[in-house]
Design a protein around this motif. Structure first.
Motif, short mmCIF file in Angstrom:
data_model
loop_
_atom_site.label_atom_id
_atom_site.label_comp_id
_atom_site.label_asym_id
_atom_site.label_seq_id
_atom_site.Cartn_x
_atom_site.Cartn_y
_atom_site.Cartn_z
N PHE A 118 17.62 23.67 22.91
CA PHE A 118 18.51 23.06 21.94
C PHE A 118 19.37 24.07 21.19
N LYS A 119 20.57 23.64 20.83
CA LYS A 119 21.46 24.46 20.04
C LYS A 119 20.81 24.78 18.69
N ASN A 120 20.97 26.00 18.24
CA ASN A 120 20.37 26.53 17.01
C ASN A 120 18.87 26.78 17.12
N THR A 129 13.24 34.14 27.01
CA THR A 129 13.26 33.41 25.75
C THR A 129 14.60 33.55 25.03
N MET A 130 15.29 34.67 25.25
CA MET A 130 16.65 34.82 24.73
C MET A 130 17.58 33.84 25.43
N SER A 131 17.41 33.68 26.72
CA SER A 131 18.22 32.71 27.47
C SER A 131 17.94 31.29 27.00
N ALA A 132 16.68 31.03 26.64
CA ALA A 132 16.29 29.70 26.16
C ALA A 132 16.86 29.40 24.78
N GLN A 135 21.33 30.16 20.35
CA GLN A 135 22.16 30.89 19.39
C GLN A 135 22.85 32.05 20.11
N ASP A 136 24.16 31.98 20.20
CA ASP A 136 24.91 33.00 20.94
C ASP A 136 24.80 34.39 20.33
N ASN A 151 21.39 24.38 26.92
CA ASN A 151 21.24 24.03 25.51
C ASN A 151 21.99 22.75 25.19
N VAL A 152 21.32 21.81 24.53
CA VAL A 152 21.98 20.56 24.11
C VAL A 152 21.81 20.39 22.60
N SER A 153 22.53 19.42 22.03
CA SER A 153 22.49 19.20 20.59
C SER A 153 21.14 18.66 20.15
#
Length: 392
Positions: A118-120, A129-132, A135-136, A151-153
């Protein structure tokens, strides 16, 4: 000159000692610590029962390896499994390692590779885990991420539904997003994600690294939402400051994590386990968790009564003793002013003040913390109001 890589934006404080909710720096200045080591010291600094358990283990042995039988691993695993309502445990050294293990297990158990996050969100800083993580800012400069994560909302079931399919190995989610701004999951959304997972044969993973071990008033945050995850991950509060992480899962997943499938040289270290057992023994008691809920209600009432009238406050949200104050101004300068007045707090995103006091914090300490926050935010709000008038 420092020999350290400058990976941390360090504060001006160097600790000399700490006890309970109080940290004392090298200059003798005392601070009310509402960070708990970023949600780690849930029993406060140096709790007596944990200190005694660690000292006892230090006099026995510090490390052997996971080739030996370990009664403490069995004890800690049983405590975690029973608290979570699950069956099997793997011990790691950190939250990132626990999430990495959960990702590996999900891919192996399902034979699929795609994972929805998920986003954020925040799941760690290893490559997977960074890919997961949604947060850009933590991904900049490291090249292409693993393409198996999407990543979704958050709190948007349609966004999840649009990505779900028979090719999804798992959905990994936080019941309360911590680093991303203290966003609490909606019950119907979290239950909807769980139903989609069941529908598509997808594993449901809940990241409890920051929210677990009593932080929200239950052993794990997912228990507020009547959820039945296949896997959860735990770390931060588990060892009261000693490095430990854990993956907790259903019995059906045991065949996929057999001998040689995964490992960790230091995972399940005897000293960390001694700390974890003592920590869980204190926190998982019903009366202790009831007190956390009572303190949480008191804290939120104090915060809202004292801050809601301020024009720079956008929202006060959270669960248990995991609180976010969203401001209309950047959080970093506000946090610096709080430290000057003797209160240590954290950011969560650009404009959120994150408060993670120890679960053992007193109501008097919570009240004093609110007083300091009000003093600073009231002053900043007046400045913002004057600037707004001048620009009209």
């Amino acid at each position: 000159m420092s020999y350290l890589f400058p990976t941390y934006a360090r504060w001006e404080i160097e600790p000399e000692s700490a006890s309970g909710s109080t940290l004392t720096d090298k200059n003798g200045k005392k601070y009310l610590d509402f960070t708990s080591g970023i949600g780690v010291c849930n029993l406060g600094h140096r709790p007596n029962n944990v200190e005694e358990a660690v000292h006892k283990q230090l006099k026995q042995y510090w490390h052997v390896s996971n080739l030996f039988q370990s009664e403490n691993q069995e004890t800690a695993a049983k405590m975690l499994a029973e608290a979570a309502g699950l069956d099997r445990v793997f011990f790691a050294n950190s939250g990132a390692e626990a999430n990495e293990a959960a990702i590996k297990l999900a891919r192996k158990a399902t034979g699929k590779t795609k994972i929805i996050t998920f986003k954020n969100s925040f799941h760690g800083r290893t490559f997977a885990t960074m890919s997961a993580t949604g947060q850009d800012k933590i991904k900049h400069g490291f090249g292409p991420m693993l393409k198996t994560f999407v990543n979704v909302s958050y709190n948007d079931i349609e966004a999840v539904n649009s990505e779900m399919g028979n090719d999804i190995a798992a959905v990994m989610i936080e019941a309360v997003q911590g680093e991303g701004g203290i966003h609490v999951g909606k019950k119907d959304f979290l239950q909807g994600v769980q139903e989609l997972c069941k529908q598509y044969g997808t594993l449901f993973i809940i990241d409890e690294i920051q929210t677990g071990i009593g932080r929200t008033g239950k052993p794990f945050a997912f228990q507020h939402f009547d959820l039945d995850p296949d896997l959860i991950t735990s770390a931060k509060g588990l060892g009261s400051g000693f490095p430990i992480g854990a993956v907790i899962g259903k019995e059906k997943l045991e065949p996929f994590f057999g001998q040689g499938s995964h490992g960790s040289t230091f995972g399940g270290n005897p000293v960390s386990l001694a700390a974890a057992i003592a920590t869980m023994d204190a926190i998982f008691k019903e009366e202790f968790l009831d007190e956390v809920v009572e303190k949480s209600e008191f804290f939120f009432k104090q915060l809202r009564n004292n801050l809601n009238h301020l024009t720079i406050i956008k929202d006060i949200r959270g669960m248990g003793l995991m609180v976010g104050i969203e401001c209309k101004l950047p959080a970093a300068p506000l946090l610096s002013e709080l430290r000057k007045m003797g209160l240590i707090a954290l950011p969560a995103g650009e404009k959120v003040i994150r408060l993670l006091p120890p679960l053992t914090v007193s109501k008097e300490e919570l009240k004093y913390g609110v007083y300091i926050i009000k003093e600073i935010l009231e002053k900043e709000s007046l400045v913002a109001d004057k600037q707004a008038l001048l620009t009209k």
